[in-house]
Design a protein around this motif. Structure first.
Motif, PDB file in Angstrom:
ATOM      1  N   GLY A 115       0.790  -1.232   0.000  1.00 18.46           N
ATOM      2  CA  GLY A 115       0.000   0.000   0.000  1.00 18.46           C
ATOM      3  C   GLY A 115       0.820   1.278   0.000  1.00 18.46           C
ATOM      4  O   GLY A 115       0.275   2.362   0.149  1.00 18.46           O
ATOM      5  N   ILE A 116       2.110   1.183  -0.178  1.00 14.46           N
ATOM      6  CA  ILE A 116       2.984   2.358  -0.181  1.00 14.46           C
ATOM      7  C   ILE A 116       3.217   2.785  -1.627  1.00 14.46           C
ATOM      8  O   ILE A 116       3.432   1.956  -2.495  1.00 14.46           O
ATOM      9  CB  ILE A 116       4.316   2.063   0.525  1.00 14.46           C
ATOM     10  CG1 ILE A 116       4.048   1.618   1.967  1.00 14.46           C
ATOM     11  CG2 ILE A 116       5.234   3.291   0.501  1.00 14.46           C
ATOM     12  CD1 ILE A 116       5.265   1.124   2.704  1.00 14.46           C
ATOM     13  N   THR A 117       3.166   4.101  -1.873  1.00 14.05           N
ATOM     14  CA  THR A 117       3.333   4.630  -3.221  1.00 14.05           C
ATOM     15  C   THR A 117       4.753   5.146  -3.429  1.00 14.05           C
ATOM     16  O   THR A 117       5.295   5.843  -2.578  1.00 14.05           O
ATOM     17  CB  THR A 117       2.322   5.771  -3.476  1.00 14.05           C
ATOM     18  OG1 THR A 117       1.001   5.242  -3.341  1.00 14.05           O
ATOM     19  CG2 THR A 117       2.480   6.348  -4.864  1.00 14.05           C
ATOM     20  N   TYR A 118       5.337   4.785  -4.582  1.00 11.72           N
ATOM     21  CA  TYR A 118       6.673   5.201  -4.971  1.00 11.72           C
ATOM     22  C   TYR A 118       6.650   5.676  -6.414  1.00 11.72           C
ATOM     23  O   TYR A 118       5.732   5.363  -7.158  1.00 11.72           O
ATOM     24  CB  TYR A 118       7.671   4.024  -4.908  1.00 11.72           C
ATOM     25  CG  TYR A 118       7.825   3.389  -3.557  1.00 11.72           C
ATOM     26  CD1 TYR A 118       8.732   3.885  -2.635  1.00 11.72           C
ATOM     27  CD2 TYR A 118       7.075   2.271  -3.206  1.00 11.72           C
ATOM     28  CE1 TYR A 118       8.890   3.299  -1.404  1.00 11.72           C
ATOM     29  CE2 TYR A 118       7.230   1.666  -1.965  1.00 11.72           C
ATOM     30  CZ  TYR A 118       8.134   2.183  -1.063  1.00 11.72           C
ATOM     31  OH  TYR A 118       8.290   1.603   0.149  1.00 11.72           O
ATOM     32  N   GLU A 119       7.723   6.366  -6.825  1.00 11.70           N
ATOM     33  CA  GLU A 119       7.936   6.682  -8.230  1.00 11.70           C
ATOM     34  C   GLU A 119       8.407   5.407  -8.917  1.00 11.70           C
ATOM     35  O   GLU A 119       9.322   4.735  -8.437  1.00 11.70           O
ATOM     36  CB  GLU A 119       9.000   7.784  -8.381  1.00 11.70           C
ATOM     37  CG  GLU A 119       9.475   8.022  -9.783  1.00 11.70           C
ATOM     38  CD  GLU A 119       8.390   8.457 -10.735  1.00 11.70           C
ATOM     39  OE1 GLU A 119       8.396   7.959 -11.869  1.00 11.70           O
ATOM     40  OE2 GLU A 119       7.535   9.277 -10.349  1.00 11.70           O
ATOM     41  N   ARG A 120       7.773   5.059 -10.046  1.00 10.87           N
ATOM     42  CA  ARG A 120       8.065   3.798 -10.725  1.00 10.87           C
ATOM     43  C   ARG A 120       9.560   3.629 -11.033  1.00 10.87           C
ATOM     44  O   ARG A 120      10.145   2.595 -10.738  1.00 10.87           O
ATOM     45  CB  ARG A 120       7.264   3.696 -12.028  1.00 10.87           C
ATOM     46  CG  ARG A 120       7.509   2.397 -12.786  1.00 10.87           C
ATOM     47  CD  ARG A 120       6.836   2.378 -14.144  1.00 10.87           C
ATOM     48  NE  ARG A 120       5.412   2.596 -14.085  1.00 10.87           N
ATOM     49  CZ  ARG A 120       4.500   1.627 -13.965  1.00 10.87           C
ATOM     50  NH1 ARG A 120       4.882   0.380 -13.882  1.00 10.87           N
ATOM     51  NH2 ARG A 120       3.216   1.926 -13.933  1.00 10.87           N
ATOM     52  N   THR A 121      10.179   4.651 -11.621  1.00 16.53           N
ATOM     53  CA  THR A 121      11.571   4.500 -12.042  1.00 16.53           C
ATOM     54  C   THR A 121      12.508   4.302 -10.858  1.00 16.53           C
ATOM     55  O   THR A 121      13.439   3.499 -10.939  1.00 16.53           O
ATOM     56  CB  THR A 121      12.047   5.708 -12.869  1.00 16.53           C
ATOM     57  OG1 THR A 121      11.832   6.898 -12.116  1.00 16.53           O
ATOM     58  CG2 THR A 121      11.315   5.784 -14.186  1.00 16.53           C
ATOM     59  N   HIS A 122      12.269   4.992  -9.747  1.00 22.75           N
ATOM     60  CA  HIS A 122      13.137   4.833  -8.586  1.00 22.75           C
ATOM     61  C   HIS A 122      12.940   3.464  -7.934  1.00 22.75           C
ATOM     62  O   HIS A 122      13.903   2.857  -7.459  1.00 22.75           O
ATOM     63  CB  HIS A 122      12.890   5.947  -7.573  1.00 22.75           C
ATOM     64  CG  HIS A 122      13.267   7.281  -8.103  1.00 22.75           C
ATOM     65  ND1 HIS A 122      12.390   8.333  -8.147  1.00 22.75           N
ATOM     66  CD2 HIS A 122      14.421   7.744  -8.648  1.00 22.75           C
ATOM     67  CE1 HIS A 122      12.982   9.377  -8.681  1.00 22.75           C
ATOM     68  NE2 HIS A 122      14.223   9.045  -9.001  1.00 22.75           N
TER      69      HIS A 122
END
Length: 169
Positions: A115-122
């Motif tokens: 459930g944690i959101t991140y930037e896809r590329t990172h």
């Protein structure tokens, strides 16, 4: 490169379109330099916003500028009073728009199974360099487990359209 060249020629709509296509292809082909494409895309959006701001200001009449100046001065005075009461600092991007890995504004947010959101590329770089697990929860996570956070992406795009200064945050 075409998108960057078009940005330099101030053909921002076409540049943004080409850079978006390049980003989509980079994600599809799993290319590692998609972060550079995001930066070029954000730069093109910022420059477009700045150019539109210049055009708007140029087209305003002197009387309208005078009236807006009076209104803005009063508004700033009121905001300063509110800021002094609340002891707030300078403009900041909301924390939920920032990537948990790089602390930069996200362009392509994805949600992990935890459930944690991140930037896809990172997050993809994290998978390649460190391992296939969620950086915060430490639960196993693979690229196939990621889902786009479309609501957050739309909110960030809206925020950037209204706050062009935030593209450099």
């Amino acid at each position: 490169m075409l998108g960057q060249a078009l940005t330099e020629k101030a053909e921002f709509d076409l540049a943004i379109s080409h850079l978006q296509t390049a980003y989509d292809l980079a994600i599809k082909d799993k290319v590692t330099f998609s972060g550079e494409i995001i930066q070029a895309l954000l730069s093109a959006k910022k420059r477009k916003w700045e150019l539109e701001e210049q055009r708007l200001r140029k087209n305003e009449s002197e009387f309208l500028k005078y009236i807006k100046g009076l209104i803005n001065a009063e508004r700033e005075k009121q905001l300063q009073k509110v800021n002094q009461k609340e002891n707030r600092g300078p403009k900041e991007v909301p924390d939920y728009f920032l990537d948990k890995i790089s602390f930069n504004i996200m362009y392509d947010p994805v949600i992990t199974p935890s459930g944690i959101t991140y930037e896809r590329t990172h997050l993809k770089e994290h998978f390649k360099k460190i391992g296939h697990f969620d950086p915060l929860s430490r639960l196993e996570c693979r690229e196939a487990d990621l889902y786009p956070n479309l609501a957050l992406k739309e909110a960030i795009e809206d925020y950037l359209n209204k706050n062009g200064w935030a593209a450099d945050y």
